[in-house]
Design a protein around this motif. Structure first.
Motif, mmCIF file in Angstrom:
data_model
loop_
_atom_site.group_PDB
_atom_site.id
_atom_site.type_symbol
_atom_site.label_atom_id
_atom_site.label_comp_id
_atom_site.label_asym_id
_atom_site.label_seq_id
_atom_site.Cartn_x
_atom_site.Cartn_y
_atom_site.Cartn_z
ATOM 1 N N ASP A 358 0.925 -1.066 0.177
ATOM 2 C CA ASP A 358 0.201 -0.024 0.107
ATOM 3 C C ASP A 358 0.749 1.378 -0.007
ATOM 4 N N THR A 359 2.105 1.349 0.495
ATOM 5 C CA THR A 359 2.881 2.251 0.640
ATOM 6 C C THR A 359 3.626 2.554 -0.893
ATOM 7 N N LEU A 364 5.384 -0.749 -7.639
ATOM 8 C CA LEU A 364 5.031 -2.268 -7.736
ATOM 9 C C LEU A 364 4.484 -2.167 -9.242
ATOM 10 N N ARG A 365 3.543 -1.402 -9.536
ATOM 11 C CA ARG A 365 2.948 -1.713 -10.878
ATOM 12 C C ARG A 365 4.209 -1.146 -12.017
ATOM 13 N N MET A 366 4.870 -0.351 -11.780
ATOM 14 C CA MET A 366 5.753 0.010 -12.768
ATOM 15 C C MET A 366 6.730 -1.010 -12.998
ATOM 16 N N GLU A 449 1.129 -14.305 -4.681
ATOM 17 C CA GLU A 449 1.362 -14.267 -6.108
ATOM 18 C C GLU A 449 1.035 -13.180 -6.845
ATOM 19 N N PHE A 450 2.065 -12.862 -7.283
ATOM 20 C CA PHE A 450 2.071 -11.287 -8.041
ATOM 21 C C PHE A 450 1.941 -11.498 -9.398
ATOM 22 N N VAL A 465 11.955 -4.970 -6.256
ATOM 23 C CA VAL A 465 10.949 -4.063 -5.562
ATOM 24 C C VAL A 465 10.293 -4.640 -4.329
ATOM 25 N N LEU A 466 10.204 -6.114 -4.553
ATOM 26 C CA LEU A 466 9.206 -6.673 -3.401
ATOM 27 C C LEU A 466 10.031 -6.894 -2.262
ATOM 28 N N ASN A 467 11.269 -7.214 -2.579
ATOM 29 C CA ASN A 467 12.386 -7.385 -1.486
ATOM 30 C C ASN A 467 12.477 -6.119 -0.730
#
Ligand code: ADP
Ligand code: MG
Length: 698
Positions: A358-359, A364-366, A449-450, A465-467
């Motif tokens: 959420d931050t 993430l989308r990018m 799952e992304f 990015v996730l990490n």
């Protein structure tokens, strides 16, 4: 008889191979370096290089290469032979520790976004000790990172490795604080499901658009699409089965556990899922898998399309990034345990994930975006590109009850330690059958799952990015727990923090239909960003919050981030530019000549029929004639609009123009050509049609 698995891992210089072939102290020194407890000295490197060389030559390798992942998203290699002239003129086979560790591919034409001045165009590759070397087509491939003379990352792997360290450190810190002191390292684990299309190679070769851009730039829908859903999990066609068999054998040789393979929803679409492993290795293996898919298809007279949207009106292809964090003693931090204490840990990690997403939704989308993925996300006929998380009803209800509990407690109706929902977490169904397939991020029992990633992309950046975002979130939680003396107080505090997170970030949780129009409205109401195109998302890399995130964790520097942004934007302009030029060329060379030839034939037939000319023919002539005029106009319009874009000065603005002005002109031209296709006679129009390409493998 040989079993199909006998060759498993035979082409990988794996850890067990190293253990067997290296002197004990050398092996241990390598191992210490891998777990960040030492550095590799020259003697050790030489010994490893020597053993690796002998192993590779035994397997028939003649060359070696430093295999790396430049910012373009593909992989690159430059082959060198082991052979060198010896002092007495006889050839000798040489491969030193220095050659293993550091290479200079001198790849001055890879994009660097301005990080390398041309006078210092050299980039250096360094061995990535955490990913094993392997052999393909008689070449020893050494996975490497690629950096500039000044040490700036010129690839996707260097930041990924740094982010892995960041998430490991942050996870260990929190796990230790929550009472499990034995855990010393953690690994993000990733399983990448890969979707792809297969078509007969002869059609691929006949279509310039598929060859140059990876997707069909026009093509009217086939009479049958995917409405019957008869392809999904249907029986695999014989040719495809033979192809899959060989793909599996190749993957197994490289130590990649390809586990499932099945037909996807769209005709001609398939999926391959390996067993998950360490993030870094999973990313490397996925790059290899894509390469193997492509090359094996060629051998079988097929073409493997990895583009996100090869066919309009038909499902696109993605890459599902299954993500979890494992401790060195094998515990999955996204898996609820049997003991309440472990459940608090589980909840804390889930909440850290929610907060992270959420931050940084736009980042993430990018990270999951590329030129091709624009046709799969946010575009017409594609689901909206809004980041949200689907947790499943069970976790939802647990979080809700914890959240409610806060209000109850503030009214003083609950006593300390009474957290019933938390103690019952061991019942969380590991296979959430009520999975929401429309959600971009779904919790599936013990992993997230992304699903936004494009099929053709490298998974390195999304995982970086996730990490990083999860590491930051975990660190912020740990900061609040540090210094609390008693473990029960730590756990109580952790639960309080979770409540706060649920309160602040619950807007990111959504279990409804993520593809619906109502969701767009609802997301807007909740203040969630909806970024429709890749090019609009790139500016997030210059956002102060994002710069702070990455610099604080030492994953990217500010300079590297803006260089990355520039490279992505330049790549976008180039890719759309290729599409435009391909479209214009096909219109000129294939479509308009077909229209004219058909028109000529029709007119001559009409003339010879004289007064018996059927109305059908008169109508057809009129229709083709006016379509030809319209195509001509749309062609010129596209050409002029494209040429008016200034691609030199500012890649971001040029990209925006490509997206908002050039793209619609491409669509307009496409619509006309698609209309013509419905009346085009095969005799004159020679491009393979959708029905040829999509239904040729049955
Ligand atoms: P589905 O298509 O239903 O999403 P698949 O079985 O095709 O499921 O793929 C699931 C993927 O998730 C596989 O690659 C699997 O190895 C991976 N996976 C399973 N458990 C984990 C985990 N703990 N962490 C990361 N990935 C995982
Ligand atoms: Mg999946």
């Amino acid at each position: 008889m040989k079993t199909p698995y006998e060759d498993f891992g035979s082409m990988v210089f794996s850890e067990s191979e190293m253990e067997e072939r290296l002197p004990r102290p050398v092996y241990q020194s390598w191992k210490r370096t891998v777990i960040n407890e030492g550095t590799l000295d020259r003697v050790t490197a030489d010994a490893i290089a020597h053993a690796m060389k002998l192993w590779a030559i035994e397997k028939g390798a003649t060359h070696f290469t430093h295999w790396f992942q430049p910012l373009t998203g593909s992989t690159a290699e430059k082959h060198d032979t082991f052979l060198e002239p010896g002092s007495n003129g006889q050839p000798i086979v040489r491969f030193s520790g220095k050659m293993l560790i550091k290479g200079e591919p001198d790849a001055s034409s890879f994009p660097s976004g301005g990080l390398r001045a041309t006078f210092e165009a050299r980039g250096y590759t360094y061995w990535d000790l955490t990913s094993p070397a392997f052999i393909r087509d008689n070449v020893l491939c050494i996975p490497t990172i690629f950096v500039s003379y000044n040490g700036e990352a010129l690839d996707r792997k260097d930041p990924l490795l740094k982010s892995i360290k960041a998430i490991s450190d942050a996870s260990v810190r929190l796990v230790n604080l929550l009472g499990d002191k034995d855990v010393r390292t953690c690994h993000p684990s990733v399983g990448l499901e890969q979707e792809y299309f297969l078509i007969d190679r002869k059609y691929f070769e006949q279509r310039i658009d598929l060859r140059l851009t990876g997707r069909t730039l026009f093509g009217s829908p086939a009479p049958k699409r995917q409405e019957l859903d008869d392809h999904y999990f249907g029986s695999i066609p014989t040719r495809v089965a033979a192809f899959m068999k060989e793909v599996n054998q190749e993957l197994w040789k490289l130590g990649i556990y390809a586990k499932t393979e099945h037909n996807e929803v769209a005709p001609g679409q398939f999926e391959l899922a390996p067993v998950f492993c360490d993030a870094n290795i999973a990313v490397d293996q996925n790059q290899l898998t894509m390469d193997i898919l492509r090359k094996t298809a060629e051998k079988h007279g097929l073409a493997c399309l990895l583009h996100e949207k090869p066919f309009d009106g038909i499902n696109g292809s993605g890459k599902h990034n299954n993500y979890s964090i494992l401790t060195d003693d094998g515990q999955n931090l996204f898996s609820p345990g049997d003991k309440p204490a472990e459940n608090i840990r589980f909840l804390t990690f889930i909440c850290a994930f929610i907060k992270a997403v959420d931050t940084y939704p736009t980042l993430l989308r990018m990270s999951a975006s590329c030129t091709g993925n624009d046709h799969r996300l946010g575009g017409n006929e594609a689901p909206p590109a809004i980041i949200s998380i689907y947790l499943g009803s069970y976790i939802d209800s647990i979080l809700y009850s914890i959240y409610k509990d806060k209000n109850a407690r503030s009214e003083n109706t609950r006593t300390k330690g009474e957290f019933n929902p938390v103690t019952n977490l061991s019942y969380v169904p590991h296979d959430n059958s009520d999975r929401n397939r429309t959600s971009p991020i779904a919790f599936t029992g013990n992993k997230f799952e992304f699903r936004m990633l494009g099929a053709s992309m490298s998974a390195a950046f999304p995982n970086t990015v996730l990490n990083s975002i999860i590491a930051e979130s975990l660190n912020e939680i740990s900061d609040q727990l540090e210094g609390i003396k008693y473990i029960q107080d730590v756990r109580d505090k952790a639960l309080e923090i979770c409540r706060g997170i649920i309160h602040d970030h619950k807007r990111i949780l959504f279990s409804g239909d993520g593809y619906s129009d109502e969701w767009i409205k609802e997301a807007k109401r909740r203040g969630l960003p909806c970024v429709n195109s890749f090019i609009e998302s790139t500016k997030i890399l210059d956002d102060p919050k994002v710069i702070e995130l990455f610099t604080k964790l030492d994953v990217y520097s500010k300079v590297e981030l803006s260089a990355n942004r520039r490279i992505l934007e330049e790549l976008y302009i180039k890719k759309v530019g290729i599409e435009v030029r391909t479209m214009l060329e096909m219109t000129r060379k294939e479509v308009l000549p077909a229209m004219l030839a058909q028109l000529k034939f029709c007119s001559e037939t009409a003339a010879s029929a004289g007064k018996f000319c059927p109305a059908y023919l008169t109508d057809l002539i009129k229709s083709i004639s006016s379509l030809t005029d319209a195509v001509n106009l749309a062609y010129k319009d596209l050409e002029e609009t494209y040429e008016a874009v200034d691609t030199e000065t500012n890649p971001y603005l040029a990209g925006l123009e490509m997206y908002s002005k050039v793209n619609p002109k491409m669509e307009a031209l496409r619509a006309l050509i698609d209309r013509y296709e419905t009346v085009a006679a095969r005799e004159f129009y020679h491009l393979p049609l959708y029905e040829d390409m999509l239904f040729s493998l049955q």
